[in-house]
Every structure is written in C-alpha cells, then in structure tokens.
Motif scaffolding. Sequence first.
Motif, mmCIF file in Angstrom:
data_model
loop_
_atom_site.group_PDB
_atom_site.id
_atom_site.type_symbol
_atom_site.label_atom_id
_atom_site.label_comp_id
_atom_site.label_asym_id
_atom_site.label_seq_id
_atom_site.Cartn_x
_atom_site.Cartn_y
_atom_site.Cartn_z
ATOM 1 N N GLN A 144 6.488 -8.656 -3.610
ATOM 2 C CA GLN A 144 6.754 -9.658 -4.388
ATOM 3 C C GLN A 144 5.383 -10.056 -5.155
ATOM 4 O O GLN A 144 5.645 -10.313 -6.697
ATOM 5 C CB GLN A 144 7.195 -11.085 -3.729
ATOM 6 C CG GLN A 144 7.575 -11.987 -4.775
ATOM 7 C CD GLN A 144 8.095 -13.379 -4.095
ATOM 8 O OE1 GLN A 144 8.506 -13.154 -2.924
ATOM 9 N NE2 GLN A 144 8.199 -14.359 -4.686
ATOM 10 N N ASP A 145 4.446 -9.726 -4.654
ATOM 11 C CA ASP A 145 3.080 -10.173 -5.284
ATOM 12 C C ASP A 145 2.566 -8.682 -5.815
ATOM 13 O O ASP A 145 1.526 -9.140 -6.590
ATOM 14 C CB ASP A 145 2.136 -11.102 -4.408
ATOM 15 C CG ASP A 145 2.700 -12.308 -4.046
ATOM 16 O OD1 ASP A 145 3.283 -12.878 -4.795
ATOM 17 O OD2 ASP A 145 2.331 -12.762 -2.937
ATOM 18 N N GLY A 146 3.083 -7.540 -5.649
ATOM 19 C CA GLY A 146 2.302 -6.595 -5.987
ATOM 20 C C GLY A 146 1.250 -6.236 -5.525
ATOM 21 O O GLY A 146 0.145 -5.546 -6.266
ATOM 22 N N VAL A 147 0.788 -6.459 -4.239
ATOM 23 C CA VAL A 147 -0.578 -6.315 -3.621
ATOM 24 C C VAL A 147 -0.371 -5.075 -2.514
ATOM 25 O O VAL A 147 0.487 -5.177 -1.642
ATOM 26 C CB VAL A 147 -1.015 -7.589 -2.730
ATOM 27 C CG1 VAL A 147 -2.264 -7.256 -2.179
ATOM 28 C CG2 VAL A 147 -1.240 -8.743 -3.829
ATOM 29 N N ARG A 148 -1.134 -4.118 -2.514
ATOM 30 C CA ARG A 148 -1.135 -3.241 -1.666
ATOM 31 C C ARG A 148 -2.942 -2.810 -1.439
ATOM 32 O O ARG A 148 -3.632 -2.848 -2.113
ATOM 33 C CB ARG A 148 -0.632 -1.781 -2.311
ATOM 34 C CG ARG A 148 0.893 -1.742 -2.460
ATOM 35 C CD ARG A 148 1.183 -0.334 -3.123
ATOM 36 N NE ARG A 148 2.748 -0.568 -3.420
ATOM 37 C CZ ARG A 148 3.560 -0.233 -2.521
ATOM 38 N NH1 ARG A 148 3.336 -0.024 -1.620
ATOM 39 N NH2 ARG A 148 5.092 -0.293 -2.789
ATOM 40 N N GLU B 269 -2.232 3.325 3.946
ATOM 41 C CA GLU B 269 -1.925 1.837 3.486
ATOM 42 C C GLU B 269 -1.516 0.833 4.707
ATOM 43 O O GLU B 269 -0.777 1.336 5.601
ATOM 44 C CB GLU B 269 -0.738 2.047 2.563
ATOM 45 C CG GLU B 269 -0.520 0.476 1.849
ATOM 46 C CD GLU B 269 0.777 0.970 1.003
ATOM 47 O OE1 GLU B 269 0.475 1.056 -0.169
ATOM 48 O OE2 GLU B 269 2.157 0.993 1.481
ATOM 49 N N ALA B 270 -2.586 0.017 4.599
ATOM 50 C CA ALA B 270 -2.439 -1.110 5.673
ATOM 51 C C ALA B 270 -1.265 -1.884 5.625
ATOM 52 O O ALA B 270 -0.600 -2.357 6.443
ATOM 53 C CB ALA B 270 -3.807 -1.792 5.900
ATOM 54 N N ALA C 38 -9.261 0.539 4.359
ATOM 55 C CA ALA C 38 -10.968 0.606 4.087
ATOM 56 C C ALA C 38 -10.947 -0.559 2.889
ATOM 57 O O ALA C 38 -11.938 -1.482 3.100
ATOM 58 C CB ALA C 38 -11.549 1.698 3.383
ATOM 59 N N GLN C 39 -9.984 -0.891 2.068
ATOM 60 C CA GLN C 39 -9.964 -1.992 1.052
ATOM 61 C C GLN C 39 -9.977 -3.302 1.703
ATOM 62 O O GLN C 39 -10.394 -4.154 1.474
ATOM 63 C CB GLN C 39 -8.728 -1.620 -0.038
ATOM 64 C CG GLN C 39 -8.895 -0.339 -0.997
ATOM 65 C CD GLN C 39 -7.769 0.121 -1.511
ATOM 66 O OE1 GLN C 39 -6.592 -0.591 -1.277
ATOM 67 N NE2 GLN C 39 -8.085 0.586 -2.744
ATOM 68 N N ILE D 105 -0.500 0.801 12.001
ATOM 69 C CA ILE D 105 0.757 1.007 11.429
ATOM 70 C C ILE D 105 0.736 0.383 9.878
ATOM 71 O O ILE D 105 -0.425 -0.326 9.708
ATOM 72 C CB ILE D 105 1.786 0.132 12.014
ATOM 73 C CG1 ILE D 105 1.484 -1.220 12.343
ATOM 74 C CG2 ILE D 105 2.156 0.764 13.383
ATOM 75 C CD1 ILE D 105 2.831 -2.148 12.703
ATOM 76 N N SER D 106 1.652 0.991 9.197
ATOM 77 C CA SER D 106 1.624 0.095 7.688
ATOM 78 C C SER D 106 2.756 -1.069 7.577
ATOM 79 O O SER D 106 3.639 -0.965 8.281
ATOM 80 C CB SER D 106 1.913 1.202 6.748
ATOM 81 O OG SER D 106 1.227 2.089 6.642
ATOM 82 N N THR D 107 2.272 -2.112 7.348
ATOM 83 C CA THR D 107 3.123 -3.218 7.171
ATOM 84 C C THR D 107 3.827 -3.512 5.771
ATOM 85 O O THR D 107 2.922 -3.714 4.683
ATOM 86 C CB THR D 107 2.511 -4.608 7.695
ATOM 87 O OG1 THR D 107 1.071 -4.990 7.114
ATOM 88 C CG2 THR D 107 2.386 -4.492 9.197
ATOM 89 N N VAL D 108 4.859 -3.914 5.599
ATOM 90 C CA VAL D 108 5.586 -4.247 4.246
ATOM 91 C C VAL D 108 6.197 -5.446 4.394
ATOM 92 O O VAL D 108 7.010 -5.774 5.475
ATOM 93 C CB VAL D 108 6.601 -2.946 4.076
ATOM 94 C CG1 VAL D 108 7.305 -3.417 2.658
ATOM 95 C CG2 VAL D 108 6.142 -1.733 4.116
#
Length: 396
Positions: A96-100, A90-91, A104-105, A325-328
Amino acid sequence: MRLLYFALKNLRNMVSSQLFTLDDVTQACSNTVRNLGVIFDQGIGLHVDGPPIIPTLTTSYVHGTSSTSLLHMTVAESLQRSVERWPDREAMAFLQDGVRKTFAQFQQDVDQAAAGLLALGMKKGDRLGMWGPNTYEWVLFQFATAKAGIILVAVNPAYQVQEVEFALQKVGCKAVVCPTQFKTLNYCDMLRKICPEIETSSPGDIKSSRLPELRSVIVLDSRQPGMLHFEDVMQAGGSQHMQQLQDLQKKISFDDPINIQFTSGTTGAPKGATLSHHNIINNSYFIGRRLGYHWRPHTRVCVPVPLYHCFGSVGGGISMAVHGISTVFPSRGYDGKANLAAIESERCTFIYGTPTMYVDMLNQPDLTKYDLSSVEGGIMAGSPCPQELVKKVFSD
C-alpha cells in the motif's frame, strides 16, 4: 512422577522374580535414572542428554529431551546472520505504501533509527510505544529498539483515549511512535487530550502530569506542535551515537526484556506480558521449522495479520530475520481483496490469517479470478479453527 513410579515398580518386579542377579538390578537402576534424564537433588533441576550431575540452578531454563537446541541470540544478531547470507534478498514489501527493502537496506535503516533513538536520550531498558497499523516503520522500530536495548511496547491501533492512556502509563513509555491518524482514529488528537502539555512543549522534552515518563512523541507522516517527525529521528544519530550503538551490543543479552504485548483485557484491564529476545527468537524459530522455512528455497509470506499482535510481529517480522524469508504486507489494515491481489502479484508461498480472515477471502466474489497457485501452505490461528473451514481452504 508417574514415570518414576512405573520405573521403580518394574525394578521391584525384577527383584521379586529372582530371575536376575544383583548386578543386573544395579545396572537396571542406573539405566532407569539415565533414561529418565532426571535427578532429584532437593528438587533443583532436570537434566537430559547426559549423565546426572549435581546441578547449580542459575537461570530459569529447564530443557527437555530434544534433537533441536534453542537459539541463544538477540534480535540484532538474528538479523545480522540473514544480512550476511542474503544481503540482496527482499526482506519485506509494504504494497500500500510502495516500500520495498532488501536485508542490507533494512539493516542500514535499523542502525540509523537506533542511533537516532539514542541521540534523543533513550537508554537501554526504556520503553517505546509503537501505536499504529501495519507500516514499514512498525517493523523498523521493532528492530531498532531491539538493537538499542529499548523495550518495544505493542499498542493496539484500535485503542481509544482511555485505553491508550492506561497502556502507556502502565509500562511507563518514554516515547510513542504513531501516524497522525488511521481510519477514523486521530492519534495525535488523542495524545493531546491525554497530555495537553504537548502543545507548549519542546519536541523531545514533554512533561506530562498524566504520563510522567513520556518525553517524546514521534509522528510518522506529519509535523505537529511539540512532537518530533520520523525524519528527525533518522537524522539525529551521528558517528558518536553509531559507536554507542556498537558498544551496546556487548551489553545486551538474549535474556533481556525486549517486547511488551498486552492481553485483550477480556477478564479485566489488559495485562502487559514482558518477552525477552530469547522468547521471541525461539518462538519464531520453531514455528518456522514446523513450516519448513529452514529447507524451502525461498519463502514469501503474505502477512495480513496486525503487527501489534504476536502473530504478525513474531511470525512475520522476527521470522523474516531468523529464517531469511520475505514478508509481504498487502495493506495497512485488513483487506481481503488486497490479500488475494498480493498473493498473485508477489507469488506468495505462505499466508497467515485468523479464521475470520480466511472466511472473508474465501467469500470474495471474484476469488476464482486470482492466480493463487504459488501458495504452498499457511497458518490459521488466533481463535478456534472450524474443521469445515480448514477443508474449504484446502479445496478452494
């Protein structure tokens, strides 16, 4: 110069002491020059990690003694490296917008958006203003513009009419991307005040007297007269534009300008600072190394700081590509409670913030109810960090 002065003074003392042979002094002279890593040839260059040579200066780079080399890659190349290593990781997550999106995506979306911008007639070196809060589309256009050789202009989401007109006019933006509104600010209405011609223009063919370079306004969440919608861009690029995008990669250098960020304007009108791929990639690279991103198994960073500023766009977006890294992103605008909830639910290992943000999070009445045990570290920056606040962050 002080180093050279003391080195020569030591050599003079050697000679005057009469305890050393001429060969000793000659060898000492040679070692002094080599150890200093400096040669003076009409003031042209600085050399390290090797014997002196006669330099020919062709770039502005001067590299001091270091065991870690600078990275020489573009933003697109840094993303490609991470996609190859961690395609399914997961990048980013925009809660809040429900986007993951996985790496690759994300790259697939980046290519589609970049091709769409080329289909709209944007070219290498054109400027695109990104005006809005922390949304997926902000990071998407950050990377899409980089891949297409377009310069992203980070526009403060709090700007009023006069401020945004100044910024867009100053750098000659050919396109602007924005949501319809954010909080109490209606971006589309403000743009119509600056450019009333938008109402009667064909989308993508704006001709404005006050913003003569502007051709397109791309709205993220609604359809407006004379403006393009985000989906129009994502669907505009065909196979020929994809090929054009691939061909462009051979022409884009890491020294090319890629980002314009405005100063706060504290001492006058805001000033646009132009940054290259090389600037922001290495900024991110060395920050990440300092934090241990290169050896930690899987870092998840909570990013509540705004993307229009270097802290969010480079420390967050670019670090995502450079270090894998994964950013939240907890919310579009700052929300202390949302940050704590994000750290708990996403098991964030790092958190970014200004001193004021940390004060707010520490003062949340239900702070103790959140499980923040996953946090290993973070960055506090943007303004002076009081010693007592830093201690309180560690203790609480």
